[in-house]
Design a protein around this motif. Structure first.
Motif, PDB file in Angstrom:
ATOM      1  N   GLY A 292       0.783  -1.376  -0.043  1.00 56.11           N
ATOM      2  CA  GLY A 292      -0.085  -0.201   0.086  1.00 56.11           C
ATOM      3  C   GLY A 292       0.587   1.156   0.166  1.00 56.11           C
ATOM      4  O   GLY A 292       0.080   2.193   0.317  1.00 56.11           O
ATOM      5  N   GLU A 293       2.246   0.896  -0.400  1.00 55.12           N
ATOM      6  CA  GLU A 293       3.185   2.448  -0.454  1.00 55.12           C
ATOM      7  C   GLU A 293       3.115   2.783  -1.946  1.00 55.12           C
ATOM      8  O   GLU A 293       3.106   1.952  -2.761  1.00 55.12           O
ATOM      9  CB  GLU A 293       4.319   1.864   0.333  1.00 55.12           C
ATOM     10  N   GLY A 294       3.028   4.085  -2.054  1.00 53.55           N
ATOM     11  CA  GLY A 294       3.475   4.499  -3.431  1.00 53.55           C
ATOM     12  C   GLY A 294       4.839   3.819  -4.184  1.00 53.55           C
ATOM     13  O   GLY A 294       5.960   3.798  -3.421  1.00 53.55           O
ATOM     14  N   ALA A 295       4.613   3.237  -5.186  1.00 55.56           N
ATOM     15  CA  ALA A 295       5.683   2.500  -5.813  1.00 55.56           C
ATOM     16  C   ALA A 295       6.319   3.167  -7.019  1.00 55.56           C
ATOM     17  O   ALA A 295       7.389   2.980  -7.648  1.00 55.56           O
ATOM     18  CB  ALA A 295       5.266   1.143  -6.174  1.00 55.56           C
ATOM     19  N   LYS A 296       5.379   3.882  -7.793  1.00 60.05           N
ATOM     20  CA  LYS A 296       5.750   4.393  -8.970  1.00 60.05           C
ATOM     21  C   LYS A 296       4.957   5.616  -9.349  1.00 60.05           C
ATOM     22  O   LYS A 296       3.724   5.612  -9.066  1.00 60.05           O
ATOM     23  CB  LYS A 296       5.592   3.498 -10.189  1.00 60.05           C
ATOM     24  N   ILE A 297       5.440   6.525 -10.152  1.00 59.13           N
ATOM     25  CA  ILE A 297       4.616   7.590 -10.395  1.00 59.13           C
ATOM     26  C   ILE A 297       4.180   7.383 -11.961  1.00 59.13           C
ATOM     27  O   ILE A 297       5.025   6.766 -12.931  1.00 59.13           O
ATOM     28  CB  ILE A 297       5.523   8.909 -10.543  1.00 59.13           C
ATOM     29  N   GLU A 298       2.972   7.820 -12.395  1.00 60.11           N
ATOM     30  CA  GLU A 298       2.454   7.478 -13.449  1.00 60.11           C
ATOM     31  C   GLU A 298       1.546   8.387 -13.854  1.00 60.11           C
ATOM     32  O   GLU A 298       0.956   9.333 -13.214  1.00 60.11           O
ATOM     33  CB  GLU A 298       1.698   6.102 -13.369  1.00 60.11           C
ATOM     34  N   LEU A 299       1.021   8.447 -15.133  1.00 67.20           N
ATOM     35  CA  LEU A 299       0.231   9.538 -15.633  1.00 67.20           C
ATOM     36  C   LEU A 299      -1.176   8.829 -16.349  1.00 67.20           C
ATOM     37  O   LEU A 299      -0.882   7.702 -16.440  1.00 67.20           O
ATOM     38  CB  LEU A 299       0.749  10.568 -16.712  1.00 67.20           C
ATOM     39  N   GLY A 300      -1.992   9.697 -16.884  1.00 62.72           N
ATOM     40  CA  GLY A 300      -3.116   9.072 -17.485  1.00 62.72           C
ATOM     41  C   GLY A 300      -4.233   8.406 -16.517  1.00 62.72           C
ATOM     42  O   GLY A 300      -4.100   8.691 -15.302  1.00 62.72           O
ATOM     43  N   ASP A 301      -5.036   7.254 -16.836  1.00 67.74           N
ATOM     44  CA  ASP A 301      -6.039   6.786 -16.048  1.00 67.74           C
ATOM     45  C   ASP A 301      -5.555   5.289 -15.489  1.00 67.74           C
ATOM     46  O   ASP A 301      -6.427   4.716 -14.869  1.00 67.74           O
ATOM     47  CB  ASP A 301      -7.223   6.599 -16.844  1.00 67.74           C
ATOM     48  N   GLN A 302      -4.621   4.885 -15.882  1.00 67.61           N
ATOM     49  CA  GLN A 302      -4.074   3.757 -15.353  1.00 67.61           C
ATOM     50  C   GLN A 302      -3.018   3.808 -13.935  1.00 67.61           C
ATOM     51  O   GLN A 302      -1.946   3.712 -14.040  1.00 67.61           O
ATOM     52  CB  GLN A 302      -3.145   2.744 -16.349  1.00 67.61           C
ATOM     53  N   ILE A 303      -3.945   4.493 -12.913  1.00 65.34           N
ATOM     54  CA  ILE A 303      -3.135   4.588 -11.671  1.00 65.34           C
ATOM     55  C   ILE A 303      -4.072   4.149 -10.887  1.00 65.34           C
ATOM     56  O   ILE A 303      -5.267   3.849 -10.868  1.00 65.34           O
ATOM     57  CB  ILE A 303      -2.987   6.190 -11.763  1.00 65.34           C
ATOM     58  N   ASP A 304      -3.307   3.986  -9.441  1.00 59.03           N
ATOM     59  CA  ASP A 304      -4.173   3.777  -8.303  1.00 59.03           C
ATOM     60  C   ASP A 304      -4.659   4.928  -7.640  1.00 59.03           C
ATOM     61  O   ASP A 304      -5.549   4.793  -6.939  1.00 59.03           O
ATOM     62  CB  ASP A 304      -3.272   2.850  -7.272  1.00 59.03           C
ATOM     63  N   PHE A 305      -3.920   6.046  -7.636  1.00 56.67           N
ATOM     64  CA  PHE A 305      -4.173   7.194  -6.693  1.00 56.67           C
ATOM     65  C   PHE A 305      -3.576   8.589  -7.194  1.00 56.67           C
ATOM     66  O   PHE A 305      -2.784   8.415  -8.098  1.00 56.67           O
ATOM     67  CB  PHE A 305      -4.040   6.966  -5.193  1.00 56.67           C
ATOM     68  N   ILE A 306      -4.334   9.528  -6.890  1.00 61.38           N
ATOM     69  CA  ILE A 306      -3.984  10.964  -7.257  1.00 61.38           C
ATOM     70  C   ILE A 306      -3.463  11.525  -5.872  1.00 61.38           C
ATOM     71  O   ILE A 306      -4.209  11.449  -4.839  1.00 61.38           O
ATOM     72  CB  ILE A 306      -4.891  11.619  -7.432  1.00 61.38           C
ATOM     73  N   PRO A 307      -2.118  11.773  -5.737  1.00 64.26           N
ATOM     74  CA  PRO A 307      -1.545  12.505  -4.770  1.00 64.26           C
ATOM     75  C   PRO A 307      -2.305  13.936  -4.434  1.00 64.26           C
ATOM     76  O   PRO A 307      -2.607  14.662  -5.227  1.00 64.26           O
ATOM     77  CB  PRO A 307      -0.057  12.805  -4.822  1.00 64.26           C
ATOM     78  N   ALA A 308      -2.765  14.114  -3.043  1.00 60.30           N
ATOM     79  CA  ALA A 308      -3.538  15.019  -2.447  1.00 60.30           C
ATOM     80  C   ALA A 308      -2.907  16.472  -2.792  1.00 60.30           C
ATOM     81  O   ALA A 308      -3.240  17.456  -2.389  1.00 60.30           O
ATOM     82  CB  ALA A 308      -4.150  15.056  -1.192  1.00 60.30           C
ATOM     83  N   TRP A 309      -1.637  16.702  -3.241  1.00 56.90           N
ATOM     84  CA  TRP A 309      -0.817  17.911  -3.088  1.00 56.90           C
ATOM     85  C   TRP A 309      -1.247  18.832  -4.246  1.00 56.90           C
ATOM     86  O   TRP A 309      -1.269  19.988  -4.194  1.00 56.90           O
ATOM     87  CB  TRP A 309       0.554  17.843  -3.196  1.00 56.90           C
ATOM     88  N   CYS A 310      -2.184  18.133  -5.165  1.00 53.33           N
ATOM     89  CA  CYS A 310      -2.830  19.063  -6.117  1.00 53.33           C
ATOM     90  C   CYS A 310      -3.917  18.168  -6.740  1.00 53.33           C
ATOM     91  O   CYS A 310      -3.461  17.300  -7.504  1.00 53.33           O
ATOM     92  CB  CYS A 310      -1.891  19.501  -7.305  1.00 53.33           C
TER      93      CYS A 310
END
Length: 187
Positions: free
Chosen positions: A64-82
């Motif tokens: 459940g830890e952030g493993a990789k940064i990704e773009l588009g819609d194939q993501i698990d979550f959006i970081p809340a900083w923006c």
């Protein structure tokens, strides 16, 4: 609103969102720089039907830890900083879980996963219109020495691992991409 003590990320954002009346809600950390049309891009994607949009997406590992940064819609979550949502999404789903999460960490992943669980879609924009000075706030909090960020990190990740156990074991984007890759290998 002002506060004499650092309440973290979860409680202040939950309190401030209640005060707003606008159709759109944007969370933006104080350690960011924005460029022309940054907000137009967020709202434009929200208007395309996404429940949550941001300028970075994350993939989770099995813990459940952030493993990789990704773009588009194939993501698990959006970081809340923006991140941007419609007020209607907030009214239906709330924002951050104050009951099970403390101070900071994992609130953004938990929120995005709740949206996805309800059948909603999230999206991380490709345009670099917001720059985040990562960990600036964390460094300042650690210097103050009043809050044990390691404890918050570990407690919140434990909650995320338990609450999202099935998702982490079976539905993470990394797993789906790996399964699709194997299924599409030439035989």
């Amino acid at each position: 609103h002002t506060c004499e003590e650092n309440l973290g990320f979860i409680i202040p954002n939950n309190e401030l969102i209640k005060l707003g009346k606008s159709e759109y809600v944007v969370l933006l950390n104080s350690d960011t720089i924005v460029y022309k049309n940054w907000d137009t891009a967020l709202i434009g994607m929200i208007n395309q039907g996404y429940a949550q949009v941001g300028y970075m997406g994350g993939l989770l590992n099995e813990n459940g830890e952030g493993a990789k940064i990704e773009l588009g819609d194939q993501i698990d979550f959006i970081p809340a900083w923006c991140t941007c949502i419609r007020r209607q999404i907030y009214e239906e789903h709330g924002l951050f879980d104050e009951k099970n999460l403390q101070f900071a960490y994992c609130e953004d992943a938990d929120f995005s996963l709740r949206l996805k669980e309800s059948g909603r879609y999230i999206y991380a924009l490709h345009a670099p219109l917001v720059h985040h000075y990562q960990n600036k706030t964390v460094i300042d909090v650690e210097k103050e020495g009043k809050i044990n960020l390691r404890e918050s990190f570990e407690k919140n990740h434990e909650y995320l691992r338990n609450r999202w156990k099935d998702y982490l074991e079976n539905n993470r984007v990394i797993l789906k991409n790996r399964q699709n890759h194997v299924e599409n290998l030439p035989r």
